[in-house]
Design a protein around this motif. Sequence first.
Motif, short mmCIF file in Angstrom:
data_model
loop_
_atom_site.label_atom_id
_atom_site.label_comp_id
_atom_site.label_asym_id
_atom_site.label_seq_id
_atom_site.Cartn_x
_atom_site.Cartn_y
_atom_site.Cartn_z
N TYR A 4 -29.51 3.13 -17.13
CA TYR A 4 -29.36 4.57 -16.93
C TYR A 4 -28.27 5.14 -17.83
O TYR A 4 -28.48 6.14 -18.53
CB TYR A 4 -29.03 4.87 -15.46
N ASN A 5 -27.12 4.48 -17.83
CA ASN A 5 -26.01 4.98 -18.64
C ASN A 5 -26.31 4.88 -20.14
O ASN A 5 -25.87 5.72 -20.92
CB ASN A 5 -24.73 4.23 -18.29
N ARG A 6 -27.07 3.86 -20.51
CA ARG A 6 -27.47 3.76 -21.92
C ARG A 6 -28.37 4.94 -22.28
O ARG A 6 -28.28 5.50 -23.39
CB ARG A 6 -28.21 2.45 -22.15
N PRO A 24 -29.41 -9.19 -12.21
CA PRO A 24 -30.50 -8.20 -12.13
C PRO A 24 -30.06 -6.88 -11.50
O PRO A 24 -30.49 -5.80 -11.94
CB PRO A 24 -31.55 -8.91 -11.28
N GLU A 25 -29.20 -6.95 -10.48
CA GLU A 25 -28.79 -5.72 -9.80
C GLU A 25 -27.88 -4.84 -10.64
O GLU A 25 -27.60 -3.70 -10.29
CB GLU A 25 -28.11 -6.05 -8.46
N GLU A 26 -27.35 -5.39 -11.75
CA GLU A 26 -26.48 -4.60 -12.62
C GLU A 26 -27.26 -3.91 -13.74
O GLU A 26 -26.72 -3.04 -14.42
CB GLU A 26 -25.40 -5.51 -13.23
N ARG A 27 -28.50 -4.28 -13.91
CA ARG A 27 -29.25 -3.77 -15.05
C ARG A 27 -29.61 -2.28 -14.91
O ARG A 27 -29.56 -1.53 -15.87
CB ARG A 27 -30.53 -4.59 -15.27
N GLY A 28 -30.00 -1.88 -13.70
CA GLY A 28 -30.45 -0.51 -13.52
C GLY A 28 -29.41 0.51 -13.93
O GLY A 28 -29.70 1.45 -14.69
N GLY A 29 -28.19 0.35 -13.45
CA GLY A 29 -27.12 1.29 -13.80
C GLY A 29 -26.80 1.28 -15.28
O GLY A 29 -26.53 2.34 -15.87
N LEU A 30 -26.85 0.10 -15.90
CA LEU A 30 -26.57 0.02 -17.34
C LEU A 30 -27.67 0.71 -18.14
O LEU A 30 -27.38 1.42 -19.11
CB LEU A 30 -26.43 -1.43 -17.76
N ALA A 59 -22.34 -1.69 -27.29
CA ALA A 59 -21.86 -2.76 -26.41
C ALA A 59 -22.78 -2.93 -25.20
O ALA A 59 -23.05 -4.06 -24.77
CB ALA A 59 -20.44 -2.47 -25.96
N ILE A 60 -23.27 -1.82 -24.65
CA ILE A 60 -24.20 -1.92 -23.52
C ILE A 60 -25.49 -2.61 -23.96
O ILE A 60 -26.06 -3.42 -23.21
CB ILE A 60 -24.48 -0.53 -22.93
N ASN A 107 -34.92 3.93 -21.78
CA ASN A 107 -33.89 3.33 -20.93
C ASN A 107 -33.96 3.86 -19.50
O ASN A 107 -33.74 3.10 -18.55
CB ASN A 107 -32.50 3.57 -21.53
N PHE A 108 -34.28 5.12 -19.34
CA PHE A 108 -34.41 5.66 -17.99
C PHE A 108 -35.57 4.99 -17.25
O PHE A 108 -35.48 4.69 -16.06
CB PHE A 108 -34.60 7.17 -18.03
N GLU A 109 -36.68 4.79 -17.96
CA GLU A 109 -37.82 4.12 -17.33
C GLU A 109 -37.47 2.68 -16.96
O GLU A 109 -37.88 2.18 -15.90
CB GLU A 109 -39.03 4.16 -18.27
N ARG A 110 -36.72 2.00 -17.82
CA ARG A 110 -36.29 0.64 -17.50
C ARG A 110 -35.33 0.63 -16.31
O ARG A 110 -35.35 -0.30 -15.51
CB ARG A 110 -35.63 0.02 -18.73
N ALA A 111 -34.52 1.67 -16.22
CA ALA A 111 -33.62 1.78 -15.06
C ALA A 111 -34.43 1.88 -13.78
O ALA A 111 -34.09 1.24 -12.77
CB ALA A 111 -32.70 2.99 -15.23
N LYS A 112 -35.50 2.69 -13.80
CA LYS A 112 -36.36 2.81 -12.62
C LYS A 112 -36.98 1.46 -12.27
O LYS A 112 -37.02 1.06 -11.10
CB LYS A 112 -37.46 3.84 -12.88
#
Length: 434
Positions: A128-130, A120-126, A108-109, A146-151
């Motif tokens: 990270y959790n993914r 855009p501001e919601e993407r980082g946390g998602l 779902a994520i 996904n962690f790199e995309r979160a950064k």
Amino acid sequence: MTFVSKAALAALLGMGATLVVAPTADAQRKKKEDAAAAPQIQVGEAFRTAALAADAAIKAKNFAAADQQIAAMQAAMTAGNQDEAYFLAQLKVQNAQAKNDRPALAAAIDELLASPKLKPEERGGLYYNRGVLALDTKQTDVAVQNFERAKQAGYNEPDLELRLASIAIQKGQVDQGLASLEKVMAARKAAGQPVPAGWYDLAISQLYRSNRPVEAGQWARRKLADYPTQANWRTVLALFRDRADNKGATLGNQARVDILRLMRDTKSLADQNDYRDYVQTTQDIGLPYETVAVIDEGRASGKIPASAAIFNTVRTTAQTQIKADGSAAALETRAKSGPNGRPAMAAGNVYLATGNNAKAVEMYNLALQKGGIDADEANTRIGIAHARAGQAAEAKAAFGKVTTTGPRAEIASFWTFYVDNPRIVASTPAVGNN
């Protein structure tokens, strides 16, 4: 953790931003009236009805009904309607999270992250959790991606760097992982927050696995500087001892006893098993005075229970050996007339065991003068005697004369650290790893 945007769901459910339901006439009129008032959302009436029912079912934990309504939402979707796809993903996330269905939550994520409607501001946390969810299924590369995309999306919580550090270390990229770990530790300290003990353990264990014991010891002492507890002293020294023993039993009993002496001085001998290890070592290398002293101390502290009969046998054997060896004064006489330093080392060990630190230093120095002994071992014992006498400068000078590499050098480093940090014997409980 919360994954869904409450504001977005409020808009869908008619509680926030203006909702325009296509293609009814009412919806078209509403769209014209409120165009300037709030963001507008285009969803079909059937989709919205199913969404309302799905939201209510999720809140009631009626997950069978929620699944049915989510399926109805999917059936009612208009091809190419990005709003509907976005809200469907939102409710799928909400439902999977409520059910604690982590595989469904990951899928779902992914759907939600694919939506151009996601802020855009919601993407980082998602992202990270993914990544965290990917680690559940050992998809390390997916997690890193996904962690790199979160950064890149601006997510800068310390746990992100810690995750990346942990993955790099576990993949054998030790230097890269330690650099990330140092970064997140520095951020924690700059924010006035403690570094969890488990972060040090991560580095220590991997450095030992990578056969880098000197660096492992350095990290161990950093942990002890932050967490001065008996429990942590025991953990650090036991790990050092066991790792040193793993590679062809490289430690040896003469080095082992000096680790056990440090455990004793830091009051980190935990139970009768530790005391059994100690007295077995002293018994094996012929230190009966120390065997008796350690058993008596363990009994007085309650760590050797009265029911542990094995210690009675060992103590009796040690006392018999003491009678055969003669008094400390007799050993000293033999040391002075001996052809080499071995009798002086034996006399020094007796004085060290009986608490006569000045005499112990004298005998160990005599052993060095006469030669024929391990100089690094003698200097370690001189340092221990000075440390026990409260002579910090002299102790550190003696430990500094240990010139060999390997376990003996690390033992000297641990003892030096102890001399520099006498508060380390505090009996405060160990802090958790979170």
